[in-house]
Design a protein around this motif. Sequence first.
Motif, PDB file in Angstrom:
ATOM      1  N   SER A 150       4.207  55.342  31.959  1.00 11.05           N
ATOM      2  CA  SER A 150       3.015  54.774  31.320  1.00 11.05           C
ATOM      3  C   SER A 150       3.339  53.480  30.568  1.00 11.05           C
ATOM      4  CB  SER A 150       2.367  55.797  30.391  1.00 11.05           C
ATOM      5  OG  SER A 150       3.112  55.924  29.216  1.00 11.05           O
ATOM      6  N   GLY A 151       4.557  53.372  30.030  1.00  8.33           N
ATOM      7  CA  GLY A 151       4.933  52.151  29.313  1.00  8.33           C
ATOM      8  C   GLY A 151       4.955  50.950  30.249  1.00  8.33           C
ATOM      9  N   LEU A 152       5.544  51.127  31.434  1.00  3.83           N
ATOM     10  CA  LEU A 152       5.619  50.026  32.400  1.00  3.83           C
ATOM     11  C   LEU A 152       4.238  49.701  32.973  1.00  3.83           C
ATOM     12  CD1 LEU A 152       8.882  50.946  34.379  1.00  3.83           C
ATOM     13  CD2 LEU A 152       8.611  49.464  32.386  1.00  3.83           C
ATOM     14  N   GLN A 153       3.438  50.757  33.210  1.00  2.00           N
ATOM     15  CA  GLN A 153       2.085  50.545  33.727  1.00  2.00           C
ATOM     16  C   GLN A 153       1.257  49.740  32.702  1.00  2.00           C
ATOM     17  OE1 GLN A 153       1.236  51.541  36.782  1.00  2.00           O
ATOM     18  NE2 GLN A 153      -0.994  51.653  36.861  1.00  2.00           N
ATOM     19  N   ASP A 154       1.399  50.074  31.412  1.00  2.31           N
ATOM     20  CA  ASP A 154       0.686  49.336  30.348  1.00  2.31           C
ATOM     21  C   ASP A 154       1.052  47.849  30.394  1.00  2.31           C
ATOM     22  OD1 ASP A 154      -0.464  51.622  29.397  1.00  2.31           O
ATOM     23  OD2 ASP A 154       0.825  51.829  27.636  1.00  2.31           O
ATOM     24  N   VAL A 155       2.351  47.575  30.439  1.00  3.31           N
ATOM     25  CA  VAL A 155       2.812  46.182  30.413  1.00  3.31           C
ATOM     26  C   VAL A 155       2.301  45.431  31.649  1.00  3.31           C
ATOM     27  CG1 VAL A 155       4.871  44.714  30.577  1.00  3.31           C
ATOM     28  CG2 VAL A 155       4.855  46.667  29.022  1.00  3.31           C
ATOM     29  N   ALA A 156       2.376  46.084  32.810  1.00  7.29           N
ATOM     30  CA  ALA A 156       1.935  45.440  34.054  1.00  7.29           C
ATOM     31  C   ALA A 156       0.429  45.188  34.019  1.00  7.29           C
ATOM     32  CB  ALA A 156       2.297  46.329  35.248  1.00  7.29           C
ATOM     33  N   TYR A 157      -0.310  46.175  33.545  1.00  5.95           N
ATOM     34  CA  TYR A 157      -1.784  46.061  33.523  1.00  5.95           C
ATOM     35  C   TYR A 157      -2.223  44.971  32.541  1.00  5.95           C
ATOM     36  CZ  TYR A 157      -6.678  47.495  33.500  1.00  5.95           C
ATOM     37  OH  TYR A 157      -8.042  47.508  33.618  1.00  5.95           O
ATOM     38  N   ASP A 158      -1.678  45.022  31.335  1.00  5.76           N
ATOM     39  CA  ASP A 158      -2.050  44.026  30.322  1.00  5.76           C
ATOM     40  C   ASP A 158      -1.565  42.630  30.740  1.00  5.76           C
ATOM     41  OD1 ASP A 158      -3.090  46.163  28.959  1.00  5.76           O
ATOM     42  OD2 ASP A 158      -1.427  46.321  27.517  1.00  5.76           O
ATOM     43  N   GLY A 159      -0.387  42.581  31.357  1.00  2.00           N
ATOM     44  CA  GLY A 159       0.179  41.290  31.761  1.00  2.00           C
ATOM     45  C   GLY A 159      -0.654  40.584  32.824  1.00  2.00           C
ATOM     46  N   LEU A 160      -1.263  41.345  33.718  1.00  2.00           N
ATOM     47  CA  LEU A 160      -2.123  40.720  34.740  1.00  2.00           C
ATOM     48  C   LEU A 160      -3.379  40.140  34.105  1.00  2.00           C
ATOM     49  CD1 LEU A 160      -2.362  42.824  38.049  1.00  2.00           C
ATOM     50  CD2 LEU A 160      -1.664  40.463  37.801  1.00  2.00           C
ATOM     51  N   GLY A 161      -3.770  40.701  32.969  1.00  2.00           N
ATOM     52  CA  GLY A 161      -4.945  40.189  32.251  1.00  2.00           C
ATOM     53  C   GLY A 161      -6.163  40.125  33.143  1.00  2.00           C
ATOM     54  N   ASN A 162      -6.814  38.966  33.158  1.00  3.47           N
ATOM     55  CA  ASN A 162      -8.027  38.824  33.973  1.00  3.47           C
ATOM     56  C   ASN A 162      -7.742  38.307  35.369  1.00  3.47           C
ATOM     57  OD1 ASN A 162      -9.747  39.750  31.952  1.00  3.47           O
ATOM     58  ND2 ASN A 162      -9.763  37.721  30.976  1.00  3.47           N
ATOM     59  N   TYR A 163      -6.464  38.112  35.698  1.00  4.15           N
ATOM     60  CA  TYR A 163      -6.148  37.636  37.050  1.00  4.15           C
ATOM     61  C   TYR A 163      -6.310  38.753  38.077  1.00  4.15           C
ATOM     62  CZ  TYR A 163      -4.257  33.258  35.317  1.00  4.15           C
ATOM     63  OH  TYR A 163      -4.121  32.028  34.741  1.00  4.15           O
ATOM     64  N   ARG A 164      -6.697  38.357  39.258  1.00  5.45           N
ATOM     65  CA  ARG A 164      -6.610  39.286  40.381  1.00  5.45           C
ATOM     66  C   ARG A 164      -5.157  39.297  40.839  1.00  5.45           C
ATOM     67  NH1 ARG A 164     -11.817  37.966  44.255  1.00  5.45           N
ATOM     68  NH2 ARG A 164     -13.392  38.279  42.654  1.00  5.45           N
ATOM     69  N   GLY A 165      -4.714  40.410  41.386  1.00  9.24           N
ATOM     70  CA  GLY A 165      -3.334  40.451  41.860  1.00  9.24           C
ATOM     71  C   GLY A 165      -2.755  41.840  41.826  1.00  9.24           C
ATOM     72  N   ALA A 166      -1.430  41.907  41.819  1.00 10.15           N
ATOM     73  CA  ALA A 166      -0.765  43.205  41.915  1.00 10.15           C
ATOM     74  C   ALA A 166       0.609  43.164  41.270  1.00 10.15           C
ATOM     75  CB  ALA A 166      -0.627  43.597  43.382  1.00 10.15           C
ATOM     76  N   VAL A 167       0.989  44.301  40.707  1.00  9.27           N
ATOM     77  CA  VAL A 167       2.360  44.489  40.220  1.00  9.27           C
ATOM     78  C   VAL A 167       2.854  45.807  40.806  1.00  9.27           C
ATOM     79  CG1 VAL A 167       3.860  44.784  38.213  1.00  9.27           C
ATOM     80  CG2 VAL A 167       1.806  43.352  38.033  1.00  9.27           C
ATOM     81  N   PHE A 168       3.969  45.749  41.512  1.00  6.77           N
ATOM     82  CA  PHE A 168       4.531  46.969  42.111  1.00  6.77           C
ATOM     83  C   PHE A 168       6.006  47.045  41.739  1.00  6.77           C
ATOM     84  CE2 PHE A 168       6.571  49.453  45.447  1.00  6.77           C
ATOM     85  CZ  PHE A 168       5.735  50.562  45.497  1.00  6.77           C
ATOM     86  N   ALA A 169       6.388  48.121  41.037  1.00  9.60           N
ATOM     87  CA  ALA A 169       7.792  48.278  40.626  1.00  9.60           C
ATOM     88  C   ALA A 169       8.311  49.636  41.059  1.00  9.60           C
ATOM     89  CB  ALA A 169       7.917  48.146  39.111  1.00  9.60           C
ATOM     90  N   MET A 170       9.564  49.665  41.522  1.00  7.19           N
ATOM     91  CA  MET A 170      10.170  50.922  41.990  1.00  7.19           C
ATOM     92  C   MET A 170      11.655  50.966  41.636  1.00  7.19           C
ATOM     93  SD  MET A 170      10.415  50.168  46.106  1.00  7.19           S
ATOM     94  CE  MET A 170      11.699  51.351  46.532  1.00  7.19           C
ATOM     95  N   ASP A 171      12.194  52.165  41.683  1.00  7.14           N
ATOM     96  CA  ASP A 171      13.629  52.338  41.492  1.00  7.14           C
ATOM     97  C   ASP A 171      14.296  52.243  42.869  1.00  7.14           C
ATOM     98  OD1 ASP A 171      16.196  53.279  41.232  1.00  7.14           O
ATOM     99  OD2 ASP A 171      15.678  54.953  39.933  1.00  7.14           O
ATOM    100  N   PRO A 172      15.108  51.209  43.114  1.00  3.00           N
ATOM    101  CA  PRO A 172      15.696  51.030  44.458  1.00  3.00           C
ATOM    102  C   PRO A 172      16.593  52.191  44.883  1.00  3.00           C
ATOM    103  CG  PRO A 172      16.167  49.134  43.050  1.00  3.00           C
ATOM    104  CD  PRO A 172      15.557  50.185  42.172  1.00  3.00           C
ATOM    105  N   ASP A 173      17.182  52.906  43.916  1.00  2.00           N
ATOM    106  CA  ASP A 173      18.110  53.998  44.246  1.00  2.00           C
ATOM    107  C   ASP A 173      17.405  55.262  44.723  1.00  2.00           C
ATOM    108  OD1 ASP A 173      20.395  52.657  43.801  1.00  2.00           O
ATOM    109  OD2 ASP A 173      20.691  53.375  41.747  1.00  2.00           O
ATOM    110  N   THR A 174      16.164  55.463  44.268  1.00  2.00           N
ATOM    111  CA  THR A 174      15.479  56.714  44.588  1.00  2.00           C
ATOM    112  C   THR A 174      14.167  56.514  45.351  1.00  2.00           C
ATOM    113  OG1 THR A 174      14.301  56.612  42.483  1.00  2.00           O
ATOM    114  CG2 THR A 174      16.353  57.875  42.523  1.00  2.00           C
ATOM    115  N   GLY A 175      13.548  55.336  45.196  1.00  2.98           N
ATOM    116  CA  GLY A 175      12.218  55.114  45.775  1.00  2.98           C
ATOM    117  C   GLY A 175      11.092  55.508  44.827  1.00  2.98           C
ATOM    118  N   ARG A 176      11.440  55.998  43.635  1.00  3.47           N
ATOM    119  CA  ARG A 176      10.400  56.366  42.657  1.00  3.47           C
ATOM    120  C   ARG A 176       9.574  55.140  42.301  1.00  3.47           C
ATOM    121  NH1 ARG A 176      11.201  61.001  39.596  1.00  3.47           N
ATOM    122  NH2 ARG A 176      10.261  60.093  37.758  1.00  3.47           N
ATOM    123  N   ILE A 177       8.260  55.263  42.423  1.00  2.20           N
ATOM    124  CA  ILE A 177       7.379  54.161  42.041  1.00  2.20           C
ATOM    125  C   ILE A 177       7.204  54.213  40.524  1.00  2.20           C
ATOM    126  CG2 ILE A 177       5.048  53.195  42.266  1.00  2.20           C
ATOM    127  CD1 ILE A 177       5.000  54.359  45.123  1.00  2.20           C
TER     128      ILE A 177
END
Length: 479
Positions: A150-177
């Motif tokens: 939830s901490g990373l989702q908050d930062v990504a959501y707030d960071g996009l602000g009013n822009y359209r777009g996407a933020v996708f982050a994952m753990d390369p070792d496990t594939g966990r989104i």
Amino acid sequence: MKSDRSNRVKKRTSNRELAVVTYSFLILYAALALYFCYFIAIKSEDFINHAANPRLSVMSEHTIRGDILSSDGKVLATSKLTGSGDEVRSYPQGRKYAHAVGFSVNGMSGAESDANFYLLRSHAFFVERIQNDIVEKKNQGDSVYLTIDSGLQDVAYDGLGNYRGAVFAMDPDTGRILAMVSKPDFDPSKISENWESLTSDSETAALLNRCTQGLYPPGSTFKIITALSYLRDHKSENTDFNCEGSFASGGYTIHCYGNSVHGKLDFPMAFAKSCNTTFAKAGLALGKGDLKDGAEDLFFNKSLPSDLAHVKKSSFSMADNADDALVMQTAIGQGDTLVTPYHMALIASAICNNGQLMTPYYLDHVVNNNDTLVRSFSPHSAGKMAISSKEAKKLRKYMRKVITDGTGSIMNVSSYRAYGKTGTAEYNSDKNDTHSWFVGFAKKGDKKIAIAVIMEGAGAGSSYALPLAKKVFDKYYSK
Ligand SMILES: [Zn+2]
């Protein structure tokens, strides 16, 4: 005598044939029994989870739909019974998880769809279930935890602000989104009442998960692929290029971003500075099919590994008779190439892991109403992207140079080691409109994160997408 022996031989032969037939049947029977057990234990859930299965609607009549939670326990979706016994689904985080959690009406989407079966099943204590059945009360469905933080989702959501777009982050070792944000978003609690406008407004396309379904020109993030193809053709990186700010071939001129003149620089520095003229020359120096081979080795034009539904393929095409203009444009990520942020994060993950790829997934585990574990989902390998460890190591060196000597310098911090590529992708050449991109990963000890950020129409990658990616990395390594 002779005939006796021949009879015995015949008898032995027919005994052997009988044994072969018997054992064959036994083996087949055992295989069938094993498959049946496997089907009951594992595959049956896939069949039951199919949205068209009528058994699910029967299950929903006896169960209060379970909760969906973030990896750190924030409730993202929950159901309550009203006084009249109707079930109401609510989303305490509002629009923040609109695409990740999805909705449970009008066809379902996101985790609401992918975890539907688990949410409708109850592993409440059996005495409690018997008591409920006697008084015809619904049982509490199991809860599903996601891998999303939830901490990373908050930062990504707030960071996009009013822009359209996407933020996708994952753990390369496990594939966990770890974070999955797409904007414009929607209110998941008002899907039914807003359905008409949500589905008819194709310009906004708020229901589209831009992480997995948004197809964008990659801009300079594609230089990762051009660099890979160039390195395969040219063993020496030390050839000097001379950037005069523009380069013309076949009647077409390529400019460096912001009319920069980079002067004399070698190939790694051209990557770090995102020099368009050098990469246009590199594109022309490649054999006709080389860029396509490099792109397809990194899964362009291919189905991408995923536990998520409806992930779009990225597309790359360049005809053998393509003119210089198209070759140069393609080499710097313009041309006809289209890519999803999800795919770019996979490429970053593979470079981080010497080509090894884990299947991205977001359902973590299921618990009953007493928080007792019912089922957990494990990481699984998606095989390898076709790059060697040596090539991945070189690309890591280049992506590191972006941070230490190039366009990504604001990410050159001591709390983690970042690697990446910025991109500024033109999508409307008449108006000079550009999407802002960042693709990369970070490491600190064994803790890794890969990311792709796109902000539609925002401007330079280094000014918008990069600072947002940095906020996500900062948050990830703050714990
Ligand atoms: Zn240049």
